[in-house]
Design a protein around this motif. Structure first.
Motif, PDB file in Angstrom:
ATOM      1  N   GLY A 107     -43.426   6.637 -49.682  1.00 25.90           N
ATOM      2  CA  GLY A 107     -43.833   8.034 -49.774  1.00 25.90           C
ATOM      3  C   GLY A 107     -44.661   8.369 -50.985  1.00 25.90           C
ATOM      4  O   GLY A 107     -45.650   9.095 -50.881  1.00 25.90           O
ATOM      5  N   TRP A 268     -45.567  16.584 -49.639  1.00 22.93           N
ATOM      6  CA  TRP A 268     -44.215  16.387 -49.120  1.00 22.93           C
ATOM      7  C   TRP A 268     -43.944  17.283 -47.916  1.00 22.93           C
ATOM      8  O   TRP A 268     -43.381  16.834 -46.906  1.00 22.93           O
ATOM      9  N   ARG A 271     -45.243  15.691 -45.071  1.00 21.28           N
ATOM     10  CA  ARG A 271     -44.799  14.304 -44.963  1.00 21.28           C
ATOM     11  C   ARG A 271     -45.990  13.344 -45.040  1.00 21.28           C
ATOM     12  O   ARG A 271     -46.111  12.381 -44.288  1.00 21.28           O
ATOM     13  N   TRP A 307     -38.206  11.455 -50.442  1.00 17.71           N
ATOM     14  CA  TRP A 307     -38.614  10.463 -49.448  1.00 17.71           C
ATOM     15  C   TRP A 307     -37.483   9.459 -49.191  1.00 17.71           C
ATOM     16  O   TRP A 307     -37.222   9.079 -48.051  1.00 17.71           O
TER      17      TRP A 307
END
Length: 339
Positions: A107, A268, A271, A307
């Motif tokens: 991530g 975030w 995603r 993540w």
């Protein structure tokens, strides 16, 4: 969280040179001492083939063989040396490795240097030899295409928050619709001949926290309206800080932290894997520059933990996976906004 470094390659710079070479080693020391959650790894060098995804063969050869003429070396700002060549390759390699780690499920991952956005396809400039974000973008697109033949190209957003405009990056991707280049930078700062990014936001001298964050919010809204990325590369320059010798803006430590948190939260919430590089920082007090960059890592660790929690919820019985890799006005002036 994986972070890659190449600070053990020290350029033999003349006495009094203004480039703060020591800040990279100091950043690694601080992270090792204060944030053991950062897994530090030595960057691997980018190959000629990887560099050629964004740079001309003649330029790559001139760097590798030490045949750059004096004017080209002056434009870069470094005298040629074997260490310069090796460090430049590994700085690109670090961003490649960070992108791979982020996209493999981590991530978020990082390059302790990088952000060399003044390098064009055919030349270097402004302390930038090779363009790490450009090479990494093209390589991630190629690797994605090998595994996702049915889909379209990997779309990459390069969010450049160094105080200087990313002219080299803008030039390399000028006609590439699969890459969105966004730059917030000082209107009156280097480079004095700017290249058009997909979105440029020019900030006045003395711009502070509130004005900067307002401009960033509008820029991210514009990015989302015009482009849907699958990967974000973030240049987290420390040089908008009020103590920077070259920055001319007035962001506080809190302002820089809010900036980092906003970008990482934006990724975030969608995603989107994010790889970040440290880009510029030329503080009158080098420790202030290093502190700004340490703060960026502190914010990043928060989002990396999110993540990791997401991965655990998706596969609660699976062991933890560690990815390793071998290879002018009174306000902002907007440019290139969509019609």
């Amino acid at each position: 969280m994986h972070a890659y470094y190449a600070d053990h390659f020290i350029l033999p710079l003349p006495s009094g040179h203004r480039f703060p070479m020591a800040k990279y080693g100091r950043l690694r020391e601080r992270l090792a001492a204060e944030w053991p959650q950062v897994r530090l790894g030595q960057a691997l060098p980018a190959s000629d083939g990887e560099l050629a995804l964004a740079h001309t063969p003649g330029y790559i050869g001139a760097i590798s063989q030490g045949t750059l003429d004096a004017s080209a070396q002056r434009e870069i700002g470094f005298p040629w040396s074997p260490a310069m060549c090796e460090r430049a390759r590994r700085s690109v390699g670090a961003t490649i490795q960070a992108c791979r780690a982020a996209m493999a499920g981590e991530g978020l991952a990082a390059n302790l240097a990088g952000g060399t956005h003044h390098a064009y396809a055919h030349k270097g400039s402004g302390f930038c030899v090779f363009n790490d974000a450009a090479v990494a973008t093209r390589l991630m697109q190629a690797e994605h295409a090998r595994h996702h033949r049915a889909g379209g190209p990997l779309r990459v957003a390069i969010i450049d928050l160094d105080v200087h405009q990313g002219n080299g990056t803008a030039s390399i991707f000028a006609t590439d619709d699969s890459v969105f280049t966004l730059s917030l930078h000082g209107a009156k700062n280097f480079p004095f001949r700017k290249e058009p990014s997909d979105l440029d936001v020019e900030l006045p001298d003395g711009c502070g926290d509130a004005e900067y964050m307002e401009a960033l919010e509008r820029a991210l809204d514009e990015l989302e309206r015009r482009f849907e990325p699958g990967l974000v590369i973030y240049l987290a320059g420390a040089d908008p800080h009020e103590g920077d010798r070259l920055g001319r803006l007035k962001l506080s430590f809190d302002g820089l932290e809010a900036r980092d948190r906003r970008v990482m939260d934006w990724a975030w919430q969608r995603r989107l894997p994010l790889a970040f590089a440290m880009a510029g920082g030329y503080g009158t007090d080098m420790e202030a520059t290093v502190q700004a960059q340490v703060n960026t890592y502190r914010v990043a660790l928060d989002y990396h933990a999110r993540w990791a929690a997401l991965a655990r919820r998706a596969a609660p019985d699976a062991p933890a996976v560690v990815a390793t890799w071998a290879t002018a006005g009174t306000g902002p002036r907007w440019q290139n906004a969509a019609p």
